[in-house]
Design an enzyme around this catalytic site. Structure first.
Site: not given
Ligand code: PAF
Length: 281
Positions: A33, A61, A37, A153, A148-149, A185, A31
């Site tokens: 966004l 996380q 996004h 990940q 890519q930010k 971000s 979220g």
């Molecule tokens: O990149 C993110 O916003 C998060 O790490 C993700 C991939 C939605 C997992 O919670």
């Protein structure tokens, strides 16, 4: 656009689409966004028949001293953004829907998660790969979109998808920046005006490194030291890392050759910012 909150609702919404052979795209998000996004959602909308956006601030996380509680949750704005981008369904589960207190299973990717952000955020990537696995199993998309930010990940998720044989295509979309270079971000909202100005040193340091590489510099120590100097000269901060690694294996480089990821993480005040570029020599 449907707002779905349970796994059962997602499955029953997608079942007829899957049966009809439609291409399902998933954009996993936490979220808050922004245009970054939205670029992922647009890529999904352009390539898929059905677009699902997940909006879930994933507790596993975040480390104990991180910003889970403070993380922005503007759900109504996020749903409006999804609607405006033509999303078919937003999946916004409560924490209890995603995590049972009895759960005993996590998914971790070794090696690639040891360096960069993994070295400074213990457990972070296990939280990411566990929740992304759940989202993949819930939605079973044909294709999933990541930014890519979050370069590490994206590499970690690609490895997981390959190793665990998920039949899912992973698309990584470019970083979206403000006009002055700051990478978008959800955490930029934490920055005061002065910190926001200081934060420009990150993209400026990366641009400086790109120019140095273009001018022939290949020495990683020289480049990372130059970037560190530029970042610390901009104001008080804590540099978690400034690294140049192989773009696929994330292993440290001595010299710039092949595809290199130049990545950094810097804490300015209470805000931890990451940014990166890829250079190919
Ligand atoms: O990149 C993110 O916003 C998060 O790490 C993700 C991939 C939605 C997992 O919670």
């Amino acid at each position: 656009m449907l707002k779905l909150q349970t796994v059962a609702e997602v499955r029953s919404f997608l079942q007829p689409h899957r049966a009809a052979g439609r291409r399902i795209g998933l954009v996993p998000t936490m979220g808050a966004l922004h245009e970054g996004h939205r670029s992922l959602i647009r890529a999904a909308r352009a390539a898929c028949d059905v677009v699902v956006v997940s909006i879930f601030v994933n507790p596993t996380q975040f480390g104990p001293n991180e910003d889970y509680a403070a993380y922005p949750r503007p759900l109504e704005d996020d749903l409006a953004a999804c609607r405006a981008e033509g999303v078919d369904a937003a999946f916004c589960p409560p924490v209890e829907e995603m995590y049972s207190p009895q759960a005993a299973t996590t998914v971790s990717v070794a090696r690639l998660t040891e360096g960069l952000c993994g070295a400074h955020r213990p457990g972070h990537f296990t939280g990411v790969t566990t929740v992304v696995t759940k989202l993949f199993n819930i939605v079973q998309p044909n294709v999933a979109y990541f930014g890519q930010k979050d370069a590490q990940q994206a590499v970690v998720i690609r490895k997981m998808v390959h190793d665990l044989m998920f039949p899912i295509e992973i698309v990584t979309c470019p970083i979206v920046r403000e006009a002055d270079g700051l990478a978008l971000s959800s955490r930029n909202v934490y920055l005061s005006p002065a910190e926001r100005r200081q934060a420009l040193s990150l993209s400026q340091a990366l641009n400086w490194a790109r120019e140095q590489v273009a001018a022939g510099e290949r020495n990683v120590a020289t480049l990372t030291e130059g970037m560190r100097q530029r970042i610390t000269a901009a104001g008080p901060c804590v540099i978690d890392y400034v690294s140049i690694v192989d773009a696929d294996e994330l292993t440290p480089k001595q010299r710039v050759e092949g595809n290199c990821l130049i990545a950094l993480a810097v804490r300015i005040g209470r805000t931890r910012l990451i940014d990166n570029i890829v250079v190919s020599v």
